[in-house]
Write a protein that holds these residues in place. Structure first.
Motif, mmCIF file in Angstrom:
data_model
loop_
_atom_site.group_PDB
_atom_site.id
_atom_site.type_symbol
_atom_site.label_atom_id
_atom_site.label_comp_id
_atom_site.label_asym_id
_atom_site.label_seq_id
_atom_site.Cartn_x
_atom_site.Cartn_y
_atom_site.Cartn_z
ATOM 1 N N THR A 278 0.831 -1.201 0.000
ATOM 2 C CA THR A 278 0.000 0.000 0.000
ATOM 3 C C THR A 278 0.864 1.250 0.000
ATOM 4 O OG1 THR A 278 -1.726 -1.171 1.217
ATOM 5 C CG2 THR A 278 -1.811 1.237 1.247
ATOM 6 N N ARG A 279 1.927 1.229 0.789
ATOM 7 C CA ARG A 279 2.829 2.364 0.854
ATOM 8 C C ARG A 279 3.498 2.597 -0.510
ATOM 9 N NH1 ARG A 279 4.244 1.070 5.448
ATOM 10 N NH2 ARG A 279 6.154 -0.099 5.094
ATOM 11 N N TRP A 280 3.829 1.529 -1.176
ATOM 12 C CA TRP A 280 4.439 1.629 -2.506
ATOM 13 C C TRP A 280 3.461 2.240 -3.493
ATOM 14 C CZ3 TRP A 280 2.986 -1.078 -7.003
ATOM 15 C CH2 TRP A 280 3.882 -0.985 -8.078
ATOM 16 N N LEU A 281 2.207 1.805 -3.463
ATOM 17 C CA LEU A 281 1.194 2.343 -4.369
ATOM 18 C C LEU A 281 1.006 3.839 -4.157
ATOM 19 C CD1 LEU A 281 -1.037 1.904 -6.469
ATOM 20 C CD2 LEU A 281 -2.589 1.315 -4.590
ATOM 21 N N VAL A 282 0.967 4.263 -2.897
ATOM 22 C CA VAL A 282 0.834 5.692 -2.600
ATOM 23 C C VAL A 282 2.034 6.460 -3.157
ATOM 24 C CG1 VAL A 282 0.786 7.406 -0.741
ATOM 25 C CG2 VAL A 282 -0.617 5.345 -0.569
ATOM 26 N N GLY A 283 3.230 5.890 -3.022
ATOM 27 C CA GLY A 283 4.423 6.557 -3.528
ATOM 28 C C GLY A 283 4.401 6.723 -5.034
ATOM 29 N N VAL A 284 3.994 5.686 -5.754
ATOM 30 C CA VAL A 284 3.922 5.765 -7.216
ATOM 31 C C VAL A 284 2.905 6.824 -7.636
ATOM 32 C CG1 VAL A 284 3.302 4.513 -9.313
ATOM 33 C CG2 VAL A 284 4.666 3.380 -7.558
ATOM 34 N N CYS A 285 1.762 6.841 -6.965
ATOM 35 C CA CYS A 285 0.741 7.844 -7.293
ATOM 36 C C CYS A 285 1.233 9.257 -6.985
ATOM 37 C CB CYS A 285 -0.547 7.547 -6.525
ATOM 38 S SG CYS A 285 -1.393 6.038 -7.054
ATOM 39 N N ALA A 286 1.991 9.410 -5.902
ATOM 40 C CA ALA A 286 2.539 10.723 -5.566
ATOM 41 C C ALA A 286 3.506 11.194 -6.644
ATOM 42 C CB ALA A 286 3.231 10.664 -4.211
#
Length: 415
Positions: A278-286
């Motif tokens: 989940t943290r990775w997904l948020v980072g990619v979206c950021a």
């Protein structure tokens, strides 16, 4: 309270192999731009310079995972030293042919050989993974530290390479980059105590690490992410040139790397809970969202601010990516798995650079920032589609079947 960074370096030999990795990674940011600067000065042909730089990147993308696969089987010292000598010899051939005005095909041949550069970042991270296999907190901090080192290389590498080639002689940038590679590899491989022990051949089953479904998602996303980086680099140079300050492009791009460096330093101090997927997904979206302000920047100072903010999402996402690779790839293929993410980035950088150059030629520099914006949207889309592969437990964790019992205690701390 002692610094987590100071704590990880309490491990014997850790300072030495991390320092060696720093020197060995400098060519990553120096060689391509050094070749572009050299060829453009010697011939004035930017098309040829760009084609040679792309050849270097694609050769590294093809050879890197194969070199790392051999490292997992036979060890770092046995593989890295001969491969590095081949790469350095190819760089020497490239410089001689360029200086002597040899036929163009010889430049491409030697560029392919020069691209056989081992992924020193993966080699160093695999040593950290071996040391802190049972401590996810320390491993998170170690990965964050190595992301900081990556960004420092990208802050100073291009400045050194361009500066040497313009102030000294055209071949100086690539020449010094090759020197950094030799020093880094031979210093690293001289440190046998921290070198991961190769696993028996019987454990190297199942083909490439890329068969991991989780790794496939990470690599595909990193192709799009690399296109962001490649696009930003090319368009920023064109943007600065249009405003009469081409030399300022290196400083603006250094600010981009600085944002990532600072974010990585802070991220390494945190002990985050929850699902790293989940943290990775948020980072990619950021990273994708951070490309939007670039469309609005009308001058170099505003562009520098926008790029600094955009850089804040990079290092945390990279750190989390390495943790996910370690969780989804068998330990016997860990170095290869980490290198595949670098390969995805290299392919993306080549594609993004080419697309950005085409758009800049057709519509101008400001329009060129649409390329990293589109690449960011693609990265977010791929990340969303593949998230389910990363959110659940891996079929075979990076610590291997025999260490799966360690995962329960560590999962709440995994970066």
């Amino acid at each position: 309270m002692p610094s987590p960074y100071r704590a990880i370096f309490s491990a014997p030999g850790s300072r030495e192999f991390s320092a060696a990795g720093f020197f060995g990674r400098m060519p990553l940011s120096m060689m391509g731009i050094g070749v572009v600067t050299m060829i453009s000065q010697l011939t004035g042909r930017y098309g040829l310079a760009g084609a040679l730089s792309a050849t270097l990147a694609m050769s590294a993308a093809v050879c890197g995972p194969q070199v790392s696969r051999l490292v997992d089987r036979y060890g770092q010292r046995r593989v890295l030293r001969p491969v590095t000598l081949v790469a350095v010899a190819a760089v020497a051939g490239l410089l001689i042919c360029a200086q002597q005005g040899a036929p163009e095909w010889t430049l491409f041949v030697f560029s392919v050989g020069a691209g056989c550069v081992p992924s020193l970042g993966s080699m160093v991270r695999s040593r950290w993974a071996e040391i802190y296999r049972g401590s996810s907190r320390d491993l998170h901090t170690a990965y964050a530290w190595e992301s900081i080192v990556d960004e420092v290389c990208f802050i100073f590498g291009p400045i050194i390479s361009i500066g040497l080639s313009t102030a000294w002689f055209p071949e100086a940038g690539p020449l010094i980059a090759a020197g950094f590679l030799l020093v880094g590899v031979f210093w690293l491989t001289a440190q046998r105590a921290t070198e991961p022990v190769p696993h028996p051949k019987s454990q190297h089953t199942g083909g490439s690490a890329l068969r991991s479904r989780g790794l496939q998602v990470l690599v595909a996303t990193f192709v799009a992410t690399g296109a962001i980086f490649g696009g930003v680099d090319v368009v920023t140079v064109a943007f600065a040139e249009e405003r009469g300050h081409k030399a300022a492009a290196s400083l603006v791009l250094a600010v981009y790397a600085l944002g990532s460096c600072l974010a990585g330093a802070v991220f390494g101090l945190l002990h985050l809970k929850g699902n790293p997927g989940t943290r990775w997904l948020v980072g990619v979206c950021a990273m994708a969202v951070s490309m939007i302000p670039l469309q609005l920047a009308g001058n170099l100072p505003l562009l520098a601010v926008a790029l600094f903010v955009a850089g804040l999402a990079i290092a945390p996402t990279m750190v989390t990516t390495m943790a996910l690779v370690e969780a989804h790839v068998p330990r016997t293929k860990l170095t290869e798995g980490m290198t595949w993410t670098s390969t995805g980035l290299a392919v993306g950088v080549a594609l993004g650079s080419s697309a950005a150059g085409w758009v800049v030629d057709a519509a101008g520099a400001k329009a060129g920032y649409a390329v990293p914006a589109v690449a960011g949207a693609l990265a977010a889309a791929v990340a969303f589609l593949g998230y389910r592969r990363l959110a659940g437990p891996a079929a075979t964790g990076g610590r291997g079947q025999d260490d799966r019992h360690l995962r329960t205690d560590d999962d709440e701390h995994v970066a």
